[in-house]
Design a protein around this motif. Structure first.
Motif, PDB file in Angstrom:
ATOM      1  N   LYS A 155     -20.070   3.627  -5.556  1.00 47.66           N
ATOM      2  CA  LYS A 155     -19.386   2.085  -5.373  1.00 47.66           C
ATOM      3  C   LYS A 155     -19.045   1.801  -4.127  1.00 47.66           C
ATOM      4  CE  LYS A 155     -19.707   1.948 -10.103  1.00 47.66           C
ATOM      5  NZ  LYS A 155     -20.971   1.025 -10.722  1.00 47.66           N
ATOM      6  N   VAL A 156     -19.005   0.644  -3.775  1.00 47.41           N
ATOM      7  CA  VAL A 156     -18.305   0.003  -2.548  1.00 47.41           C
ATOM      8  C   VAL A 156     -17.226  -0.659  -3.238  1.00 47.41           C
ATOM      9  CG1 VAL A 156     -18.033  -1.031  -0.171  1.00 47.41           C
ATOM     10  CG2 VAL A 156     -19.922   0.539  -0.605  1.00 47.41           C
ATOM     11  N   LEU A 157     -15.806  -0.203  -2.941  1.00 51.22           N
ATOM     12  CA  LEU A 157     -14.762  -1.124  -3.651  1.00 51.22           C
ATOM     13  C   LEU A 157     -14.040  -1.912  -2.355  1.00 51.22           C
ATOM     14  CD1 LEU A 157     -13.218   1.667  -5.924  1.00 51.22           C
ATOM     15  CD2 LEU A 157     -15.089   0.249  -6.281  1.00 51.22           C
ATOM     16  N   VAL A 158     -13.478  -3.085  -2.715  1.00 45.77           N
ATOM     17  CA  VAL A 158     -12.809  -3.803  -1.928  1.00 45.77           C
ATOM     18  C   VAL A 158     -11.204  -3.700  -2.670  1.00 45.77           C
ATOM     19  CG1 VAL A 158     -12.130  -5.839  -0.589  1.00 45.77           C
ATOM     20  CG2 VAL A 158     -14.419  -5.203  -0.818  1.00 45.77           C
ATOM     21  N   ILE A 159     -10.351  -2.877  -1.963  1.00 46.92           N
ATOM     22  CA  ILE A 159      -9.016  -2.787  -2.558  1.00 46.92           C
ATOM     23  C   ILE A 159      -7.927  -3.242  -1.725  1.00 46.92           C
ATOM     24  CG2 ILE A 159      -7.416  -1.152  -3.406  1.00 46.92           C
ATOM     25  CD1 ILE A 159      -9.650   0.764  -4.152  1.00 46.92           C
ATOM     26  N   LYS A 160      -7.281  -4.190  -2.245  1.00 50.35           N
ATOM     27  CA  LYS A 160      -5.715  -4.698  -1.578  1.00 50.35           C
ATOM     28  C   LYS A 160      -4.946  -4.084  -1.724  1.00 50.35           C
ATOM     29  CE  LYS A 160      -4.865  -9.271  -0.723  1.00 50.35           C
ATOM     30  NZ  LYS A 160      -4.901 -10.744  -0.881  1.00 50.35           N
ATOM     31  N   VAL A 161      -4.192  -3.218  -0.727  1.00 49.85           N
ATOM     32  CA  VAL A 161      -3.062  -2.505  -0.986  1.00 49.85           C
ATOM     33  C   VAL A 161      -1.803  -3.341  -0.898  1.00 49.85           C
ATOM     34  CG1 VAL A 161      -4.322  -0.602   0.247  1.00 49.85           C
ATOM     35  CG2 VAL A 161      -2.958  -1.843   1.683  1.00 49.85           C
ATOM     36  N   ASN A 162      -0.930  -2.645  -1.624  1.00 46.90           N
ATOM     37  CA  ASN A 162       0.402  -3.224  -2.086  1.00 46.90           C
ATOM     38  C   ASN A 162       1.579  -2.469  -1.210  1.00 46.90           C
ATOM     39  OD1 ASN A 162       1.202  -1.614  -3.693  1.00 46.90           O
ATOM     40  ND2 ASN A 162      -0.059  -2.622  -5.322  1.00 46.90           N
ATOM     41  N   ILE A 163       2.646  -2.926  -1.188  1.00 45.87           N
ATOM     42  CA  ILE A 163       3.829  -2.332  -0.500  1.00 45.87           C
ATOM     43  C   ILE A 163       4.049  -1.049  -1.321  1.00 45.87           C
ATOM     44  CG2 ILE A 163       5.688  -3.100  -2.416  1.00 45.87           C
ATOM     45  CD1 ILE A 163       6.077  -3.197   1.494  1.00 45.87           C
ATOM     46  N   LYS A 164       3.679  -0.857  -2.673  1.00 47.11           N
ATOM     47  CA  LYS A 164       3.833   0.622  -3.225  1.00 47.11           C
ATOM     48  C   LYS A 164       2.725   1.671  -2.560  1.00 47.11           C
ATOM     49  CE  LYS A 164       5.581  -1.331  -7.373  1.00 47.11           C
ATOM     50  NZ  LYS A 164       5.350  -1.771  -9.026  1.00 47.11           N
ATOM     51  N   CYS A 165       1.947   1.431  -1.988  1.00 49.94           N
ATOM     52  CA  CYS A 165       1.031   2.097  -1.529  1.00 49.94           C
ATOM     53  C   CYS A 165       1.671   3.230  -0.521  1.00 49.94           C
ATOM     54  CB  CYS A 165      -0.329   1.598  -0.651  1.00 49.94           C
ATOM     55  SG  CYS A 165      -1.311   2.679   0.143  1.00 49.94           S
ATOM     56  N   PRO A 166       1.500   4.694  -0.766  1.00 50.44           N
ATOM     57  CA  PRO A 166       2.024   5.629  -0.040  1.00 50.44           C
ATOM     58  C   PRO A 166       1.311   5.836   1.219  1.00 50.44           C
ATOM     59  CG  PRO A 166       0.642   6.596  -1.755  1.00 50.44           C
ATOM     60  CD  PRO A 166       0.656   5.107  -1.839  1.00 50.44           C
ATOM     61  N   ILE A 209      -8.790  -3.071   2.065  1.00 47.85           N
ATOM     62  CA  ILE A 209      -9.692  -1.744   2.618  1.00 47.85           C
ATOM     63  C   ILE A 209     -10.910  -1.504   1.688  1.00 47.85           C
ATOM     64  CG2 ILE A 209      -8.480  -0.122   0.934  1.00 47.85           C
ATOM     65  CD1 ILE A 209      -8.529   1.980   3.304  1.00 47.85           C
ATOM     66  N   VAL A 210     -12.186  -1.488   2.515  1.00 48.81           N
ATOM     67  CA  VAL A 210     -13.378  -1.351   1.941  1.00 48.81           C
ATOM     68  C   VAL A 210     -13.829   0.273   2.116  1.00 48.81           C
ATOM     69  CG1 VAL A 210     -15.945  -2.156   2.433  1.00 48.81           C
ATOM     70  CG2 VAL A 210     -13.881  -3.642   3.001  1.00 48.81           C
ATOM     71  N   LEU A 211     -14.167   0.584   0.723  1.00 50.07           N
ATOM     72  CA  LEU A 211     -14.185   2.350   0.582  1.00 50.07           C
ATOM     73  C   LEU A 211     -15.536   2.620   0.134  1.00 50.07           C
ATOM     74  CD1 LEU A 211     -10.904   3.101  -0.767  1.00 50.07           C
ATOM     75  CD2 LEU A 211     -11.697   3.712   1.485  1.00 50.07           C
ATOM     76  N   ALA A 212     -16.446   3.628   0.605  1.00 53.26           N
ATOM     77  CA  ALA A 212     -17.391   3.797  -0.380  1.00 53.26           C
ATOM     78  C   ALA A 212     -17.182   5.209  -0.915  1.00 53.26           C
ATOM     79  CB  ALA A 212     -18.766   4.177   0.806  1.00 53.26           C
ATOM     80  N   VAL A 213     -17.249   5.286  -2.340  1.00 53.61           N
ATOM     81  CA  VAL A 213     -16.782   6.413  -3.021  1.00 53.61           C
ATOM     82  C   VAL A 213     -17.881   6.769  -4.262  1.00 53.61           C
ATOM     83  CG1 VAL A 213     -15.405   4.795  -4.557  1.00 53.61           C
ATOM     84  CG2 VAL A 213     -15.040   7.269  -4.330  1.00 53.61           C
ATOM     85  N   GLY A 214     -17.900   7.968  -4.440  1.00 50.05           N
ATOM     86  CA  GLY A 214     -18.670   8.486  -5.667  1.00 50.05           C
ATOM     87  C   GLY A 214     -18.142   7.932  -6.912  1.00 50.05           C
TER      88      GLY A 214
END
Length: 466
Positions: A155-166, A209-214
């Motif tokens: 999968k390629v995911l587009v994820i919007k990170v928020n203030i809680k992201c470490p 962030i655009v990520l390629a992941v299994g």
């Protein structure tokens, strides 16, 4: 290649525009019975247009169908598309015929699609494409876009990170080390692409962030980024269109589904065809109806009627009344540019999905899937590296040794049903499925030339659908 496109709507325009931008020496003609559409097309593109009924032999004669290599039938009528393919086959022997088919009932009779009956070589179902997208967005609700590749193993995911992201304030190089089970393909900030080569760039709140992941590692990625992949139970579908009904039929097996349709007769017919969906007859923009149906307890609100304005208004209303996430079907490109993420969570374009699915067959490389990133020029492509690749010198070469333009990022490979996240030591091998990010169409053209294949359209098609 000589290509005839039937239908001068948004899909026909997208296809013609993409083919011209690709820089190939295609001879393109568009046939449509609406003169105003064709005038608009001629203002935008330097192509031949013919104003006549798309399935009429005379129109195909005027388009010089005797010399055509490919017919793409994307009119608004399934039946016109069918007849056009039959005429193209019987009178002109056009080698490859692609048709957009909206009514899924036709697919329950596969024997229809043969040279003895309806000679359609490749058929595209917008309903299927949209439903698959929405299913994935529900399954991985922590992502704003989900692109499936390589037999659904990547999968390629587009994820919007928020203030809680470490991982905020960490630069790209360190970020990649933290996300070693995935490949960072791009980062967007306020819809602007940040360069992966600028390692001093750090991840910030609200970055995408655009990520390629299994696929098997997606939950781990959500956990690392501290993204809540919400458990979905309650879904409201607004609009009893073909897409709405097919979506409900698929989702009702797993979720609590309500479907709103304004037309009383259509609502009754839908109720007869769905076994576990609550059908509500009413306006999709009716505030009282939404409140009475516990919109504030709704996990996903899907607006999929045939009317863009109604879809947008109902989604805005649902969001205001407390729906956790809104997914909105939008055909007109102008709405995609005007509406912000804060107003509607996810907008899907059936025209864009359909165009991409058709264009993968016309490209010079062997391509299994193409996705456009929302609100971006970027494209994610799955290339199949086969023994017929023209530039066979790249086989067994390290990707890091091959010269590519800035804006091209390799994400993952499927090799022997195993997912490999790409790094500087990764080599290309025969039968690899290679997932690549291209920041714009110019980069796609470069990739096409590098991965160009000797196969024709039908040979590529037979590989894609194995």
């Amino acid at each position: 290649m000589k290509i005839i496109i039937l239908g001068g709507g948004q899909v026909g325009l997208n296809i013609a525009n993409s083919l011209i931008k690709a820089g190939h020496d295609h001879d393109i003609a568009i046939i449509d019975s609406d003169a105003s559409k064709l005038r608009e097309l001629q203002l935008r593109l330097d192509i031949k247009t013919i104003c006549y009924w798309a399935s009429h032999p005379w129109a195909l004669v005027a388009a010089e169908a005797d010399n055509a290599d490919l017919l793409i039938a994307v009119t608004s009528s399934d039946e016109v598309n069918f007849v056009a393919c039959q005429v193209a086959y019987s009178l002109f022997d056009i080698p490859v015929k692609i048709a957009r088919i909206r009514n899924r009932e036709y697919f329950t009779y596969p024997e229809l699609f043969s040279s003895d009956n309806l000679p359609v070589d490749i058929f595209i179902s917008p309903e299927e494409l949209i439903t698959q997208q929405i299913q994935e967005l529900i399954m991985y609700s922590g992502a704003d876009q989900v692109c499936s590749f390589a037999k659904n193993l990547i999968k390629v995911l587009v994820i919007k990170v928020n203030i809680k992201c470490p991982l905020l304030n960490i630069n790209i190089e360190q970020l990649q080390l933290k996300l070693k089970i995935a490949k960072i393909m791009a980062i967007y900030r306020t819809n602007k692409l940040l360069s992966n080569n600028e390692y001093e760039i750090t991840l910030q709140n609200n970055d995408e962030i655009v990520l390629a992941v299994g696929t098997q590692n997606i939950e781990d990625i959500f956990e690392i980024l501290n993204i809540k992949n919400r458990f979905i139970r309650n879904v409201i579908i607004s609009g009893g269109s073909n897409i709405g009904v097919y979506l409900a039929k698929i989702l009702e097996k797993k979720y609590h589904i309500k479907l709103i349709e304004s037309d009383q007769k259509l609502a009754t017919d839908i109720a007869d065809n769905l076994s576990n969906t609550t059908i509500l007859q009413g306006e999709i923009t009716d505030k009282e109806l939404l409140i009475n149906e516990n919109i504030d307890n709704t996990d996903i609100f899907c607006a999929v009627s045939s009317n863009d304005a109604n879809n947008i208004m109902s989604s805005l209303l649902a969001k205001k009344l407390g729906a956790k996430k809104t997914i909105t079907l939008v055909k007109d490109k102008i709405y995609l540019e005007l509406i912000t993420d804060n107003e509607i969570d996810i907008m899907l374009s059936p025209h864009q999905l359909t165009s991409n699915d058709i264009l993968r067959y016309v490209r010079e490389a062997d391509i299994a899937k193409i996705y456009s990133l929302n609100k971006s020029e970027a494209i994610i492509i799955e290339f199949i590296i086969d023994k017929d690749i023209k530039n066979n010198h790249i086989i067994n070469q390290k990707l890091s040794k091959i010269k590519f333009s800035k804006g091209i990022v390799f994400g993952a490979i499927l090799r022997n049903n195993k997912v490999l996240i790409i790094d500087s030591d990764t080599i290309i091998m025969i039968n690899d499925h290679l997932i690549v990010f291209a920041s714009d169409n110019k980069k796609v053209i470069q990739l096409e030339k590098i991965f160009q294949t000797k196969k024709n359209i039908l040979e590529k098609h037979s590989i894609v659908n194995v």
